[in-house]
Design an enzyme around this catalytic site. Structure first.
Site, PDB file in Angstrom:
ATOM      1  N   ASP A  95      39.460 -32.559 -45.209  1.00 43.45           N
ATOM      2  CA  ASP A  95      38.509 -31.773 -44.056  1.00 43.45           C
ATOM      3  C   ASP A  95      38.431 -30.366 -44.792  1.00 43.45           C
ATOM      4  O   ASP A  95      37.769 -29.518 -44.072  1.00 43.45           O
ATOM      5  CB  ASP A  95      39.007 -31.763 -42.786  1.00 43.45           C
ATOM      6  CG  ASP A  95      40.214 -31.361 -42.540  1.00 43.45           C
ATOM      7  OD1 ASP A  95      40.994 -30.724 -43.405  1.00 43.45           O
ATOM      8  OD2 ASP A  95      40.616 -31.288 -41.399  1.00 43.45           O
ATOM      9  N   ASP A 139      42.482 -30.863 -49.120  1.00 38.94           N
ATOM     10  CA  ASP A 139      43.807 -31.230 -48.832  1.00 38.94           C
ATOM     11  C   ASP A 139      43.939 -32.933 -48.535  1.00 38.94           C
ATOM     12  O   ASP A 139      43.018 -33.535 -48.880  1.00 38.94           O
ATOM     13  CB  ASP A 139      43.968 -30.641 -47.336  1.00 38.94           C
ATOM     14  CG  ASP A 139      42.845 -30.984 -46.384  1.00 38.94           C
ATOM     15  OD1 ASP A 139      41.905 -31.407 -46.729  1.00 38.94           O
ATOM     16  OD2 ASP A 139      43.246 -30.569 -45.290  1.00 38.94           O
ATOM     17  N   ASP A 190      43.537 -34.905 -46.203  1.00 36.76           N
ATOM     18  CA  ASP A 190      42.445 -35.843 -45.553  1.00 36.76           C
ATOM     19  C   ASP A 190      41.238 -35.286 -45.795  1.00 36.76           C
ATOM     20  O   ASP A 190      40.224 -35.577 -45.118  1.00 36.76           O
ATOM     21  CB  ASP A 190      42.742 -35.730 -43.895  1.00 36.76           C
ATOM     22  CG  ASP A 190      42.611 -34.334 -43.284  1.00 36.76           C
ATOM     23  OD1 ASP A 190      42.612 -33.368 -43.936  1.00 36.76           O
ATOM     24  OD2 ASP A 190      42.410 -34.445 -42.241  1.00 36.76           O
ATOM     25  N   SER A 250      46.979 -34.387 -42.791  1.00 38.07           N
ATOM     26  CA  SER A 250      46.106 -33.628 -43.478  1.00 38.07           C
ATOM     27  C   SER A 250      47.106 -32.701 -44.669  1.00 38.07           C
ATOM     28  O   SER A 250      47.434 -33.539 -45.448  1.00 38.07           O
ATOM     29  CB  SER A 250      45.724 -32.226 -42.411  1.00 38.07           C
ATOM     30  OG  SER A 250      45.105 -31.379 -42.864  1.00 38.07           O
TER      31      SER A 250
END
Length: 462
Positions: free
Chosen positions: A259, A255, A257, A108
């Site tokens: 999400d 960010d 990843d 992340s």
């Protein structure tokens, strides 16, 4: 390795904490817990049991994906490697392709040397604690593995998976018409996008452009080493400057990843997850899509958001910190939207987890539909001044029961009245207590927080 699974999967320094061997073992264990191991060799050969893997742009993702896929295929699963794709893309495709499970290799917003592995169950939902415990319990243990036609294959289908996900995202605000044409609801909107050199470096620019926006992109040239490096939602300074310099209407930052998503208004001011949720919840209420007229938030959400929503006839339900707890409450109460101050927003109409690109699309769509600027929309959800102090080297478990600490909290809460609040939250990973205070003024928040932090440090010292 006790308590291997944290709040968002297994995470650590790649090739030190998170090794190829561990990834192999996790793949092996996951198929035993999440898959149906019954069936004949012929059924297996036809690919009845399948798993999907995606990853972010970290260089360590190469060897970890190979090892994870090897563990799954050795356990009898056909594995679809979707390559670099956002975490919510894996969640969506796990549901859409009806595979037994999905897995994401990502850390992340963490620095590049870290990496992680998290799993999605059938349907695209994150695993409950019980399932993670079951995976950990069988990790590394021998079993009667399949042989011959019972073992799985590994296939790579990157472009198909990516395009399926982009089509899904764009259709959230621009459904394809019966004549196969797709509207451009964001036509005329100019925005800047910071992709953090991460997993949405291809997906987000393409999705926003297909929806009609004029997109200026920064930090979308991943090289395996630059993910989150002075970029993205944790380092928005470059985005803020670019929005002001380019005359764009707004900016969005993801960010690693993708999400989560944070926004920037036309003056370069940050718009946080609380304000994004407020804007989107109000829009859903206006459209009759806000189930039970309720938004799900965490204990960290600003009191200003709750007070503003209350005046709009929107209730809030509060959970512990963590998107999995937000989703659990959303499913339990059949709510349509929820999230965190960090920009992790779950829109159940289109997703089973937080999706930064989806948040960006729906936020931009509301700017266009409302005829207001992002600055004007965010101003309806003012944030009370807030102060947070981490108090280290304390017995965090004693915070809820220590009489002097609780008496101090009660005194300060009485002082703040209805226009402020106090939150003492033990850290989930460190021996410290987080003291958070909201008040009408920054000075008051600072003073109350410092007084409480001093009491916690004295009373709970180890």
């Amino acid at each position: 390795m006790p308590n291997m699974f944290g709040t968002d999967g297994v995470r650590g320094l790649a090739n030190r904490d998170l090794t190829a061997r561990l990834a192999l073992d996790l793949g092996d264990a996951a198929v035993r817990v999440l898959g149906d191991s019954s069936g004949t060799e012929e059924e297996h050969r036809e690919g009845r049991r399948r798993a999907l893997i995606g990853r972010d742009t970290r260089v360590s993702g190469d060897f970890l994906a190979s090892a994870l896929a090897a563990g799954m295929s050795a356990g009898g699963f056909d594995v679809i490697d979707a390559g670099i794709i956002p975490t919510p893309g894996v969640a969506y495709l796990t549901s859409e392709l009806n595979v037994e499970m999905g897995a994401v290799i990502s850390a992340s917003h963490n620095p590049m040397p870290d990496n992680g592995i998290k799993f999605f169950a059938k349907g695209g939902f994150k695993l409950p604690d019980k399932k993670e415990d079951e995976i950990e319990a069988v990790l590394g243990k021998d079993w009667d593995r399949p042989t011959g036609a019972g073992v799985g294959r590994i296939s790579h289908d990157i472009s198909t998976a990516t395009n399926m996900y982009i089509d899904h995202l764009v259709s959230a605000i621009a459904p394809i018409a019966p004549d196969k044409t797709q509207p451009k609801p964001l036509k005329g909107l100019k925005l800047v996008m910071d992709c953090a050199n991460g997993a949405t470096s291809v997906v987000a620019p393409e999705a926003l452009r297909r929806a009609g926006a004029e997109v200026l992109v920064i930090n979308a040239s991943p090289d395996g080493y630059n993910i989150n490096k002075k970029a993205g939602s944790t380092h928005p300074e470059q985005l803020q400057a670019m929005v002001k310099a380019s005359g764009a209407a707004m900016g969005v930052a993801f960010d690693g990843d993708a999400d989560r998503c944070l926004a920037v208004d036309e003056d370069g001011n940050m718009v946080n997850g609380d304000q994004e949720m407020g804007i989107l919840a109000r829009a859903k209420k206006r459209e009759g899509k806000l189930k039970h007229d309720t938004l799900v938030v965490t204990v960290m959400s600003n009191l200003g958001l709750k007070l503003a929503l209350k005046d709009m006839g929107i209730a809030t339900v509060q959970t512990n910190v963590g998107d999995r707890y937000v989703l659990e409450e959303m499913l339990k109460g059949d709510y349509s939207i929820g999230g965190e101050q960090s920009g992790h927003v779950i829109n159940r109409e289109f997703a089973t987890t937080g999706d930064g690109t989806l948040t960006a699309l729906t936020l931009c769509n509301e700017v266009v539909k409302s005829g207001k600027s992002l600055k004007q929309l965010a101003a309806d959800f003012p944030q009370l001044p807030q102060q947070l102090i981490n108090v280290p080297k304390v017995d965090k478990k004693a915070a809820p029961t220590n009489a002097k600490v609780q008496d101090a909290v009660a005194r300060e809460e009485k002082l703040l009245g209805t226009t402020g609040r106090v939150l003492l939250r033990p850290s989930g990973t460190e021996p410290l207590v987080r003291v958070m205070v909201e008040a009408e003024t920054q000075q008051q928040a600072d003073e109350v927080c410092q007084r409480l932090a001093a009491v916690v440090a004295e009373e709970l010292a180890i």
